[in-house]
Design a protein around this motif. Structure first.
Motif, mmCIF file in Angstrom:
data_model
loop_
_atom_site.group_PDB
_atom_site.id
_atom_site.type_symbol
_atom_site.label_atom_id
_atom_site.label_comp_id
_atom_site.label_asym_id
_atom_site.label_seq_id
_atom_site.Cartn_x
_atom_site.Cartn_y
_atom_site.Cartn_z
ATOM 1 N N MET A 1 18.936 -6.401 3.295
ATOM 2 C CA MET A 1 19.827 -5.236 4.132
ATOM 3 C C MET A 1 19.415 -5.386 5.422
ATOM 4 S SD MET A 1 19.108 -2.101 1.529
ATOM 5 C CE MET A 1 19.210 -2.112 -0.304
ATOM 6 N N PRO A 2 19.973 -6.236 6.206
ATOM 7 C CA PRO A 2 19.997 -6.363 7.586
ATOM 8 C C PRO A 2 20.588 -5.284 8.457
ATOM 9 C CG PRO A 2 21.893 -7.879 6.926
ATOM 10 C CD PRO A 2 21.223 -7.261 5.646
ATOM 11 N N VAL A 3 20.059 -4.146 8.593
ATOM 12 C CA VAL A 3 20.584 -2.971 9.132
ATOM 13 C C VAL A 3 20.656 -3.072 10.476
ATOM 14 C CG1 VAL A 3 20.387 -0.275 9.336
ATOM 15 C CG2 VAL A 3 19.601 -1.575 7.356
ATOM 16 N N HIS A 4 19.381 -3.781 11.527
ATOM 17 C CA HIS A 4 19.707 -4.180 12.657
ATOM 18 C C HIS A 4 19.666 -2.842 13.632
ATOM 19 C CE1 HIS A 4 20.858 -8.206 11.763
ATOM 20 N NE2 HIS A 4 21.680 -7.701 11.038
ATOM 21 N N ILE A 5 18.444 -1.918 13.103
ATOM 22 C CA ILE A 5 18.227 -0.696 14.058
ATOM 23 C C ILE A 5 17.355 -1.143 15.049
ATOM 24 C CG2 ILE A 5 18.675 0.894 11.905
ATOM 25 C CD1 ILE A 5 15.649 0.980 11.311
ATOM 26 N N GLU A 6 17.078 -2.186 15.254
ATOM 27 C CA GLU A 6 15.898 -2.556 16.276
ATOM 28 C C GLU A 6 16.613 -2.447 17.683
ATOM 29 O OE1 GLU A 6 17.646 -6.528 14.960
ATOM 30 O OE2 GLU A 6 16.988 -4.604 14.080
ATOM 31 N N CYS A 7 17.837 -2.550 17.600
ATOM 32 C CA CYS A 7 18.790 -2.456 18.836
ATOM 33 C C CYS A 7 18.540 -1.178 19.550
ATOM 34 C CB CYS A 7 19.934 -2.724 18.920
ATOM 35 S SG CYS A 7 20.973 -1.841 17.826
ATOM 36 N N ASP A 10 12.327 2.173 18.137
ATOM 37 C CA ASP A 10 11.186 1.592 18.388
ATOM 38 C C ASP A 10 10.818 1.109 16.941
ATOM 39 O OD1 ASP A 10 8.115 1.118 18.307
ATOM 40 O OD2 ASP A 10 8.182 2.393 19.879
ATOM 41 N N PRO A 11 10.291 -0.263 17.091
ATOM 42 C CA PRO A 11 10.014 -1.019 15.775
ATOM 43 C C PRO A 11 8.866 -0.133 14.898
ATOM 44 C CG PRO A 11 10.070 -2.576 17.364
ATOM 45 C CD PRO A 11 10.464 -1.273 18.084
ATOM 46 N N ASP A 16 10.498 4.622 8.682
ATOM 47 C CA ASP A 16 10.743 5.929 8.743
ATOM 48 C C ASP A 16 12.342 5.996 8.595
ATOM 49 O OD1 ASP A 16 8.031 6.606 8.541
ATOM 50 O OD2 ASP A 16 7.806 6.987 10.668
ATOM 51 N N LEU A 17 12.984 5.645 9.506
ATOM 52 C CA LEU A 17 14.286 5.655 9.473
ATOM 53 C C LEU A 17 15.019 5.205 8.344
ATOM 54 C CD1 LEU A 17 16.805 6.436 10.960
ATOM 55 C CD2 LEU A 17 16.770 4.357 12.227
ATOM 56 N N ILE A 18 14.445 4.053 7.771
ATOM 57 C CA ILE A 18 15.301 3.490 6.569
ATOM 58 C C ILE A 18 14.915 4.442 5.524
ATOM 59 C CG2 ILE A 18 15.035 1.655 4.758
ATOM 60 C CD1 ILE A 18 16.520 0.839 7.294
ATOM 61 N N SER A 19 13.611 5.082 5.450
ATOM 62 C CA SER A 19 13.394 6.054 4.208
ATOM 63 C C SER A 19 14.283 7.150 4.454
ATOM 64 C CB SER A 19 11.904 6.595 4.614
ATOM 65 O OG SER A 19 11.117 5.456 4.170
ATOM 66 N N GLU A 20 14.576 7.829 5.675
ATOM 67 C CA GLU A 20 15.411 8.956 5.720
ATOM 68 C C GLU A 20 16.805 8.456 5.571
ATOM 69 O OE1 GLU A 20 14.827 11.890 6.213
ATOM 70 O OE2 GLU A 20 12.615 11.629 6.310
ATOM 71 N N LEU A 21 17.192 7.392 5.665
ATOM 72 C CA LEU A 21 18.548 6.999 5.289
ATOM 73 C C LEU A 21 18.790 6.707 3.707
ATOM 74 C CD1 LEU A 21 19.324 3.739 7.694
ATOM 75 C CD2 LEU A 21 20.367 6.440 7.921
ATOM 76 N N LEU A 22 17.785 6.348 3.100
ATOM 77 C CA LEU A 22 17.861 6.406 1.649
ATOM 78 C C LEU A 22 17.941 7.779 1.058
ATOM 79 C CD1 LEU A 22 15.375 3.446 0.801
ATOM 80 C CD2 LEU A 22 17.815 3.200 0.661
ATOM 81 N N ILE A 217 25.809 -0.069 20.677
ATOM 82 C CA ILE A 217 24.607 0.866 20.663
ATOM 83 C C ILE A 217 23.270 0.323 21.349
ATOM 84 C CG2 ILE A 217 24.032 0.590 18.268
ATOM 85 C CD1 ILE A 217 23.134 3.228 17.913
ATOM 86 N N VAL A 218 22.609 0.978 22.237
ATOM 87 C CA VAL A 218 21.568 0.570 22.788
ATOM 88 C C VAL A 218 20.501 1.610 22.781
ATOM 89 C CG1 VAL A 218 22.605 -1.446 24.188
ATOM 90 C CG2 VAL A 218 22.277 0.949 25.131
ATOM 91 N N SER A 219 19.195 1.214 23.119
ATOM 92 C CA SER A 219 18.236 2.332 23.231
ATOM 93 C C SER A 219 18.278 2.805 24.644
ATOM 94 C CB SER A 219 16.700 1.669 23.323
ATOM 95 O OG SER A 219 16.614 0.904 24.394
#
Length: 247
Positions: A1-7, A10-11, A16-22, A217-219
């Motif tokens: 599942m290459p969500v690519h949220i690192e862009c 913070d790594p 935590d973000l993936i858990s909330e998405l689920l 989308i960027v930080s």
């Protein structure tokens, strides 16, 4: 599942973000698409910022296997991305899980595209043109405040290059699919997203490219430098979202 949220996150906060998405799967989706051929369901959830504006969408690909519903893919896209005609030339043989990646063409410009909600379209994509919502998830980029600064790194680019706002070229020699895109920033907006106890900020850029204005989308790290007219050279994942409403 290459969500690519690192862009944009913070790594240290990625899990935590993936858990909330689920956890979204416990709620009723905002949009649902089905593929009657092989029992696939696409559930899409709107992700709003703290002001109530929909900024992102989480797209889940669910499939029935031996009577059990499994998550085949999870991805994020930028909401309200422009819908363009994309030609899917051939499928790339890359080690991606849960999705498909293609050599693709938009208005004679070649890119490498990562499909989202692939099961919306039955059958093969190769050799077809599909209405596709396109957005960019840059994982590395460089900003140039002037044309002179840009030409230090890109001395062979002709002057008309900037008038056309850049070009899209596939990155070669990689086991990952992404494209190299050069454009100019039209605007940028800061958003804050609440995922459970996690509050994260991001900036949605509108970038002028040869195929039109595309969102990226960027930080928040480079906010002061993200000014209108700034030239941006990006290595990015091009999200090709096939879950678009028929017009």
């Amino acid at each position: 599942m290459p969500v690519h949220i690192e862009c944009f996150i913070d790594p240290a906060n990625e899990s935590d973000l993936i858990s909330e998405l689920l956890h979204l799967l416990q709620k009723r989706p905002d949009h649902t698409y089905t593929n009657s051929e092989n029992q696939h369901i696409l559930s899409v959830y709107d992700i709003k910022d703290t002001e109530g504006e929909t900024v992102l969408q989480a797209a889940f690909h669910l499939a029935m296997t031996n009577g059990i519903m499994e998550i085949k893919d999870l991805d994020l896209v930028i909401a309200d991305s422009p819908v363009l005609d994309m030609e899917y030339v051939f499928r790339l043989d890359l080690p991606q899980e849960g999705n498909e990646c293609y050599e693709a063409v938009i208005q004679d410009q070649h890119i490498q595209a990562e499909t989202v909600s692939r099961e919306r379209i039955p059958g093969k994509l190769e050799g077809t043109v599909q209405r596709t919502a396109v957005c960019l998830f840059p994982f590395d980029y460089t900003l140039y405040s002037t044309e002179e600064a840009f030409h230090v790194d890109f001395p062979d680019e002709p002057e008309p290059f900037l008038a056309l706002s850049g070009s899209l070229l596939p990155k070669e020699g990689s086991s990952e699919t992404f494209s190299f895109i050069i454009g100019t920033i039209v605007s940028g907006r800061t958003h804050y997203l609440q995922f459970g106890d996690l509050l994260c900020g991001c900036t949605i850029l509108q970038v002028n490219t040869p195929v039109g204005i595309l969102p990226a989308i960027v930080s928040l790290d480079a906010n002061e430098e993200l000014q209108e007219g700034t030239i941006i050279a990006m290595y990015c994942d091009v999200k090709a979202n096939l879950a678009v409403d028929d017009a």
